[in-house]
Design a protein around this motif. Structure first.
Motif, PDB file in Angstrom:
ATOM      1  N   TRP A 150     -29.056  77.886  26.244  1.00  0.00           N
ATOM      2  CA  TRP A 150     -30.232  77.159  26.721  1.00  0.00           C
ATOM      3  C   TRP A 150     -29.833  75.814  27.302  1.00  0.00           C
ATOM      4  N   ASP A 151     -30.558  75.394  28.322  1.00  0.00           N
ATOM      5  CA  ASP A 151     -30.410  74.025  28.815  1.00  0.00           C
ATOM      6  C   ASP A 151     -31.263  73.062  28.008  1.00  0.00           C
ATOM      7  N   VAL A 152     -32.342  73.560  27.436  1.00  0.00           N
ATOM      8  CA  VAL A 152     -33.221  72.694  26.652  1.00  0.00           C
ATOM      9  C   VAL A 152     -34.043  73.578  25.708  1.00  0.00           C
ATOM     10  N   VAL A 153     -34.217  73.096  24.502  1.00  0.00           N
ATOM     11  CA  VAL A 153     -34.964  73.839  23.492  1.00  0.00           C
ATOM     12  C   VAL A 153     -36.399  73.308  23.465  1.00  0.00           C
ATOM     13  N   LEU A 154     -37.340  74.094  23.957  1.00  0.00           N
ATOM     14  CA  LEU A 154     -38.750  73.722  23.892  1.00  0.00           C
ATOM     15  C   LEU A 154     -39.441  74.640  22.895  1.00  0.00           C
ATOM     16  N   SER A 155     -40.479  74.120  22.289  1.00  0.00           N
ATOM     17  CA  SER A 155     -41.116  74.827  21.190  1.00  0.00           C
ATOM     18  C   SER A 155     -42.585  74.479  21.124  1.00  0.00           C
ATOM     19  N   ALA A 156     -43.352  75.420  20.600  1.00  0.00           N
ATOM     20  CA  ALA A 156     -44.751  75.144  20.289  1.00  0.00           C
ATOM     21  C   ALA A 156     -44.870  73.878  19.434  1.00  0.00           C
ATOM     22  N   GLU A 157     -43.862  73.645  18.606  1.00  0.00           N
ATOM     23  CA  GLU A 157     -43.871  72.473  17.721  1.00  0.00           C
ATOM     24  C   GLU A 157     -44.102  71.173  18.480  1.00  0.00           C
ATOM     25  N   LEU A 158     -43.642  71.108  19.722  1.00  0.00           N
ATOM     26  CA  LEU A 158     -43.732  69.853  20.479  1.00  0.00           C
ATOM     27  C   LEU A 158     -45.151  69.554  20.948  1.00  0.00           C
ATOM     28  N   SER A 159     -46.031  70.561  20.881  1.00  0.00           N
ATOM     29  CA  SER A 159     -47.432  70.329  21.246  1.00  0.00           C
ATOM     30  C   SER A 159     -48.352  70.371  20.024  1.00  0.00           C
ATOM     31  N   GLY A 160     -47.821  70.785  18.875  1.00  0.00           N
ATOM     32  CA  GLY A 160     -48.685  70.907  17.698  1.00  0.00           C
ATOM     33  C   GLY A 160     -49.671  72.062  17.803  1.00  0.00           C
ATOM     34  N   HIS A 161     -49.371  73.016  18.663  1.00  0.00           N
ATOM     35  CA  HIS A 161     -50.186  74.232  18.810  1.00  0.00           C
ATOM     36  C   HIS A 161     -49.247  75.435  18.841  1.00  0.00           C
ATOM     37  N   TYR A 162     -49.786  76.603  18.549  1.00  0.00           N
ATOM     38  CA  TYR A 162     -49.012  77.832  18.675  1.00  0.00           C
ATOM     39  C   TYR A 162     -49.414  78.574  19.945  1.00  0.00           C
ATOM     40  N   LYS A 163     -48.448  79.280  20.536  1.00  0.00           N
ATOM     41  CA  LYS A 163     -48.804  80.212  21.594  1.00  0.00           C
ATOM     42  C   LYS A 163     -49.777  81.242  21.039  1.00  0.00           C
ATOM     43  N   PRO A 164     -50.720  81.740  21.810  1.00  0.00           N
ATOM     44  CA  PRO A 164     -50.884  81.488  23.250  1.00  0.00           C
ATOM     45  C   PRO A 164     -51.861  80.352  23.577  1.00  0.00           C
ATOM     46  N   ASP A 165     -51.988  79.353  22.711  1.00  0.00           N
ATOM     47  CA  ASP A 165     -52.835  78.208  23.062  1.00  0.00           C
ATOM     48  C   ASP A 165     -52.276  77.529  24.319  1.00  0.00           C
ATOM     49  N   PRO A 166     -53.149  77.149  25.245  1.00  0.00           N
ATOM     50  CA  PRO A 166     -52.653  76.590  26.521  1.00  0.00           C
ATOM     51  C   PRO A 166     -51.842  75.313  26.359  1.00  0.00           C
ATOM     52  N   GLU A 167     -52.116  74.539  25.312  1.00  0.00           N
ATOM     53  CA  GLU A 167     -51.387  73.277  25.124  1.00  0.00           C
ATOM     54  C   GLU A 167     -49.871  73.485  25.099  1.00  0.00           C
ATOM     55  N   VAL A 168     -49.441  74.625  24.577  1.00  0.00           N
ATOM     56  CA  VAL A 168     -48.003  74.875  24.443  1.00  0.00           C
ATOM     57  C   VAL A 168     -47.333  74.933  25.813  1.00  0.00           C
ATOM     58  N   TYR A 169     -47.945  75.682  26.733  1.00  0.00           N
ATOM     59  CA  TYR A 169     -47.355  75.857  28.067  1.00  0.00           C
ATOM     60  C   TYR A 169     -47.472  74.565  28.884  1.00  0.00           C
TER      61      TYR A 169
END
Lengths: 296, 296
Positions: A206-225
């Protein structure tokens, strides 16, 4: 390898009239164990069933050329959680001298995951990292499956099997091919530490590790994307979501992400009937990560 | 290489009475251009000045053995922003046919950075990514340094020189050595996209890209370090902050992080007098990343 394989991102081969329609193998359980489909597969395609699909027209090819980053679902798409858990369970059982139905245990653990996330979504539980959700479920399963007594360290180590999941056979090679032209990011409900440890353990580049954790929401909540694209510094249409799960792709696509579907028919084990049919609503339908790299 | 070099994290050589005190080279401008200090340096140490420092005792060695992740300051510590900006400026000038004092421009751009962050801290500006802060400063400098007319694309590309900064000569090799035993993370005020693009461009083998952006605060605010340890899933004492800037280390150390000081005497160019003296308050004082790897 598809006949219209693009050999580079920048010099796309879209004009040949004889390639106006892309034909590719439908993805059946017999063909998907993960290895790349090598040269010659197309010749034998009729025997395993061809699916007609409209070739991406020049407009779509140009659209794909705009993609700068790819965000990957991880559990099931990149790694084979079920085989990994079964194997580690067997090793634990051998070490401690007990037996149980490890495939059933793996399936039960994974089955608890959606409901656990929903307990957070509804506010019944506070925000929890997936590590903590996995542990909540595991604590119940230790009783249900009648595990022998284990120390806290042993239970914690078992819970961290999710940090040690093994990739599908095409994953690492495919990611390295894609890495040459695209920024590769995770976009998983797994927490950052889990994804980081998994990458280090499995060699995921990976070039960068992104996670639902960074938005405080779980997929498929739009905040994650939305958060992921913001952190990548890219407009949504320059990011492609890659997943084996159509709901994940539909959520990303609704926000303007490009989408690539890579079914993993063996995610829930052999002999299961799950929907793995390609869908023209997605920008790319690929048989595995090598095929995805060839199509991009 | 220090005589008490540890050849592996797990088999530490701490018991030899004759090595009870570690002697290492003080870091002078003449010795630091970035290359690792090779064998034999110790023999000549007296001629460049020795600094006595209490050898980490067994307790400290055990403490270092607990470190699982290292978080790195980036601008100045990992990459040489000044040389990078000067070089890209010279290339831009050659291409467009103009000249200006690129070292003065680089220094002015960097000098604007602290005050710009403070405008966010005081609420005069909303939260901004460093990319946006760099652009704010750049827009003023284009006038001050009397740049010729440039297109928006050209200005944006110049602003992204920060995504293309070049590592110090010891950086990449040192990081690869450390990567074998530790999780390596950025912990920079640079935004995630900047750090990701920089890593891809320069071959920096991070396991995870962490940024002030993820906490909505800039270093040295404590929120930045606290968020990083939380995302790593580690207690503070298992994380080591690595920086060329003592204030960064003091802020991390005050929160319980381990600290490693790696001075970069040429960060602000040759001939500058800046404080690069080792400080026993830090857990490790290293001459460069190769020496840091040797000491860990």
């Amino acid at each position: 390898m598809s006949a219209s394989k693009n050999t580079s991102k920048k010099t796309m081969d879209v004009g040949e009239p004889t390639l106006k329609r892309r034909e590719f193998l439908s993805v059946g359980g017999a063909t998907i164990a993960g290895a790349a489909i090598g040269g010659g597969a197309l010749e034998g395609a009729e025997s395993v069933g061809l699916l007609d699909r409209t070739l991406p027209d020049e407009e779509l090819q140009e659209t794909l050329a705009d993609v700068e980053a790819m965000t990957f679902d991880v559990f099931g798409t990149v790694v084979d959680w079920r085989t990994s858990i079964i194997r580690e369970g067997q090793m634990l059982g051998a070490e401690k001298g007990f037996e149980l139905d490890w495939p059933a245990f793996a399936d039960a653990w994974r089955r608890g995951y959606g409901p656990a996330m929903n307990r957070v979504r509804t506010g019944e539980l506070p925000w929890l990292k997936i590590d903590d959700l996995h542990r909540l479920i595991l604590d119940d399963l230790l009783v249900e499956f009648e595990f022998p007594a284990m120390t806290e360290a042993e239970i914690d180590d078992l819970n961290r099997v999710w940090h040690r999941l093994i990739p599908w056979p095409d994953t690492v090679r495919g990611l390295w091919q894609l890495k040459a032209n695209f920024t590769l990011a995770t976009l998983s409900n797994g927490n950052v530490a889990l994804l980081t440890n998994m990458a280090k353990n499995a060699g995921l580049p990976w070039d960068v590790v992104l996670s639902a954790e960074l938005s405080g929401h779980y997929k498929p909540d739009p905040e994650v994307y939305i958060k992921a694209a913001d952190l990548l510094g890219l407009p949504h249409e320059k990011v492609m979501m890659v997943a084996a799960h159509k709901g994940d792709l539909r959520a990303a696509g609704a926000l303007g992400f490009k989408t690539a579907y890579v079914p993993r028919p063996l995610e829930y084990g052999p002999g299961r009937t799950i929907d793995t049919t390609p869908d023209p609503a997605f920008d790319v339908n690929a048989t595995d990560f090598m095929d995805l790299a060839a199509q991009m």
